[in-house]
Design a protein around this motif. Structure first.
Motif, PDB file in Angstrom:
ATOM      1  N   MET A 280       0.855  -1.084   0.064  1.00 48.81           N
ATOM      2  CA  MET A 280       0.126   0.018  -0.042  1.00 48.81           C
ATOM      3  C   MET A 280       1.004   1.395   0.030  1.00 48.81           C
ATOM      4  N   GLU A 281       0.526   2.186  -0.778  1.00 48.85           N
ATOM      5  CA  GLU A 281       1.351   3.404  -0.748  1.00 48.85           C
ATOM      6  C   GLU A 281       0.389   4.559  -0.870  1.00 48.85           C
ATOM      7  N   ALA A 282       0.849   5.952  -0.290  1.00 46.72           N
ATOM      8  CA  ALA A 282      -0.016   6.846  -0.283  1.00 46.72           C
ATOM      9  C   ALA A 282       1.042   8.121  -1.105  1.00 46.72           C
ATOM     10  N   LYS A 283       0.235   8.949  -1.722  1.00 48.44           N
ATOM     11  CA  LYS A 283       0.812   9.864  -2.579  1.00 48.44           C
ATOM     12  C   LYS A 283       0.486  11.368  -2.325  1.00 48.44           C
ATOM     13  N   ALA A 284       1.366  12.418  -2.543  1.00 42.07           N
ATOM     14  CA  ALA A 284       0.836  13.663  -2.237  1.00 42.07           C
ATOM     15  C   ALA A 284       1.740  14.484  -3.664  1.00 42.07           C
ATOM     16  N   MET A 285       1.057  15.618  -4.155  1.00 43.37           N
ATOM     17  CA  MET A 285       1.560  16.236  -5.097  1.00 43.37           C
ATOM     18  C   MET A 285       1.419  17.835  -4.833  1.00 43.37           C
ATOM     19  N   ALA A 286       2.458  18.332  -5.367  1.00 43.68           N
ATOM     20  CA  ALA A 286       2.157  20.015  -5.274  1.00 43.68           C
ATOM     21  C   ALA A 286       2.430  20.540  -6.806  1.00 43.68           C
ATOM     22  N   LYS A 287       1.456  21.186  -7.383  1.00 41.57           N
ATOM     23  CA  LYS A 287       1.805  21.474  -8.555  1.00 41.57           C
ATOM     24  C   LYS A 287       2.046  23.117  -8.825  1.00 41.57           C
ATOM     25  N   GLN A 288       2.644  23.594  -9.911  1.00 40.39           N
ATOM     26  CA  GLN A 288       2.939  24.653 -10.341  1.00 40.39           C
ATOM     27  C   GLN A 288       3.707  25.383  -9.380  1.00 40.39           C
ATOM     28  N   VAL A 289       4.746  24.660  -8.756  1.00 40.78           N
ATOM     29  CA  VAL A 289       5.635  25.288  -7.702  1.00 40.78           C
ATOM     30  C   VAL A 289       6.598  26.069  -8.333  1.00 40.78           C
ATOM     31  N   ARG A 290       6.918  27.182  -8.050  1.00 46.30           N
ATOM     32  CA  ARG A 290       7.834  28.315  -8.560  1.00 46.30           C
ATOM     33  C   ARG A 290       9.232  28.132  -8.242  1.00 46.30           C
ATOM     34  N   VAL A 291       9.600  26.735  -8.688  1.00 49.29           N
ATOM     35  CA  VAL A 291      11.112  26.363  -8.566  1.00 49.29           C
ATOM     36  C   VAL A 291      11.432  25.380  -9.893  1.00 49.29           C
ATOM     37  N   SER A 292      12.589  25.572 -10.480  1.00 53.03           N
ATOM     38  CA  SER A 292      12.743  24.892 -11.583  1.00 53.03           C
ATOM     39  C   SER A 292      13.075  23.385 -11.449  1.00 53.03           C
ATOM     40  N   PRO A 293      12.593  22.559 -12.420  1.00 51.95           N
ATOM     41  CA  PRO A 293      12.573  20.982 -12.018  1.00 51.95           C
ATOM     42  C   PRO A 293      13.942  20.612 -11.810  1.00 51.95           C
ATOM     43  N   THR A 294      14.923  20.870 -12.388  1.00 52.41           N
ATOM     44  CA  THR A 294      16.293  20.502 -11.959  1.00 52.41           C
ATOM     45  C   THR A 294      16.798  21.001 -10.431  1.00 52.41           C
ATOM     46  N   LYS A 295      16.427  21.873 -10.218  1.00 52.56           N
ATOM     47  CA  LYS A 295      16.760  22.209  -8.805  1.00 52.56           C
ATOM     48  C   LYS A 295      16.209  21.439  -7.789  1.00 52.56           C
ATOM     49  N   ALA A 296      14.433  21.467  -8.183  1.00 52.93           N
ATOM     50  CA  ALA A 296      13.895  20.442  -7.296  1.00 52.93           C
ATOM     51  C   ALA A 296      14.559  18.857  -7.330  1.00 52.93           C
ATOM     52  N   ARG A 297      14.916  18.398  -8.496  1.00 52.22           N
ATOM     53  CA  ARG A 297      15.408  17.103  -8.392  1.00 52.22           C
ATOM     54  C   ARG A 297      16.702  16.980  -7.587  1.00 52.22           C
ATOM     55  N   GLN A 298      17.499  17.959  -7.582  1.00 54.45           N
ATOM     56  CA  GLN A 298      18.739  18.034  -6.592  1.00 54.45           C
ATOM     57  C   GLN A 298      18.391  17.495  -5.313  1.00 54.45           C
ATOM     58  N   VAL A 299      17.241  18.098  -4.618  1.00 52.59           N
ATOM     59  CA  VAL A 299      16.916  17.965  -3.446  1.00 52.59           C
ATOM     60  C   VAL A 299      16.230  16.708  -3.208  1.00 52.59           C
ATOM     61  N   LEU A 300      15.222  16.336  -4.183  1.00 54.51           N
ATOM     62  CA  LEU A 300      14.549  14.916  -3.940  1.00 54.51           C
ATOM     63  C   LEU A 300      15.559  13.875  -4.107  1.00 54.51           C
ATOM     64  N   ALA A 301      16.621  13.876  -4.748  1.00 55.31           N
ATOM     65  CA  ALA A 301      17.554  12.906  -4.384  1.00 55.31           C
ATOM     66  C   ALA A 301      18.063  12.670  -3.299  1.00 55.31           C
ATOM     67  N   LEU A 302      18.066  13.666  -2.629  1.00 54.22           N
ATOM     68  CA  LEU A 302      18.374  13.352  -0.941  1.00 54.22           C
ATOM     69  C   LEU A 302      17.626  12.433  -0.188  1.00 54.22           C
ATOM     70  N   ILE A 303      16.316  12.463  -0.520  1.00 49.47           N
ATOM     71  CA  ILE A 303      15.213  11.712   0.350  1.00 49.47           C
ATOM     72  C   ILE A 303      14.840  10.452  -0.290  1.00 49.47           C
ATOM     73  N   GLN A 304      15.186  10.153  -1.387  1.00 50.94           N
ATOM     74  CA  GLN A 304      14.602   8.920  -2.080  1.00 50.94           C
ATOM     75  C   GLN A 304      15.385   7.681  -1.251  1.00 50.94           C
ATOM     76  N   GLY A 305      14.300   6.835  -0.783  1.00 50.08           N
ATOM     77  CA  GLY A 305      14.679   5.698  -0.150  1.00 50.08           C
ATOM     78  C   GLY A 305      14.754   5.740   1.462  1.00 50.08           C
ATOM     79  N   LYS A 306      14.919   7.017   2.017  1.00 49.14           N
ATOM     80  CA  LYS A 306      15.189   7.297   3.446  1.00 49.14           C
ATOM     81  C   LYS A 306      13.540   6.957   4.149  1.00 49.14           C
ATOM     82  N   LYS A 307      13.829   6.835   5.400  1.00 42.82           N
ATOM     83  CA  LYS A 307      12.657   6.678   6.297  1.00 42.82           C
ATOM     84  C   LYS A 307      12.043   8.242   6.270  1.00 42.82           C
TER      85      LYS A 307
END
Length: 110
Positions: free
Chosen positions: A1-28
């Motif tokens: 079972m999994e749960a999801k959340a989204m934030a749309k049209q955030v005023r941050v470029s996707p490449t800068k967001a991906r740098q931060v998202l790589a930090l949390i992938q797979g963590k508790k």
């Protein structure tokens, strides 16, 4: 079972967001929240809100245990770009784009 959340049209470029998202992938979830809190980035505050929302969705909608949650998936897609013009010398104008992103975080139980 999994749960999801989204934030749309955030005023941050996707490449800068991906740098931060790589930090949390797979963590508790609690470890990911701590690392986001001390990341000096504009995207980190938005991603922290999305992660908290995904954890709340998991607890409220599916009855999952918060201590067993981990970040299964975290990604950023490109949203619509706002096209703007900047005045330059000799009466000319140069175009530039304000990029936006759609941030998605998926959490699951271990």
């Amino acid at each position: 079972m999994e749960a999801k959340a989204m934030a749309k049209q955030v005023r941050v470029s996707p490449t800068k967001a991906r740098q931060v998202l790589a930090l949390i992938q797979g963590k508790k979830v609690d470890e990911a929240l701590i690392s986001l809190r001390f990341t000096p980035n504009k995207a980190a505050t938005v991603i922290e809100k999305v992660l908290k929302s995904a954890a709340a969705n998991a607890e409220h909608n599916f009855g999952m245990d918060l201590d067993r949650l981990f970040v299964k998936l975290a990604y950023s897609d490109q949203g619509p770009s706002m096209k703007r013009f900047r005045p330059v010398s000799m009466g000319r104008a140069h175009p530039y784009r304000h990029r936006t992103s759609h941030i998605t975080v998926v959490v699951a139980e271990r």
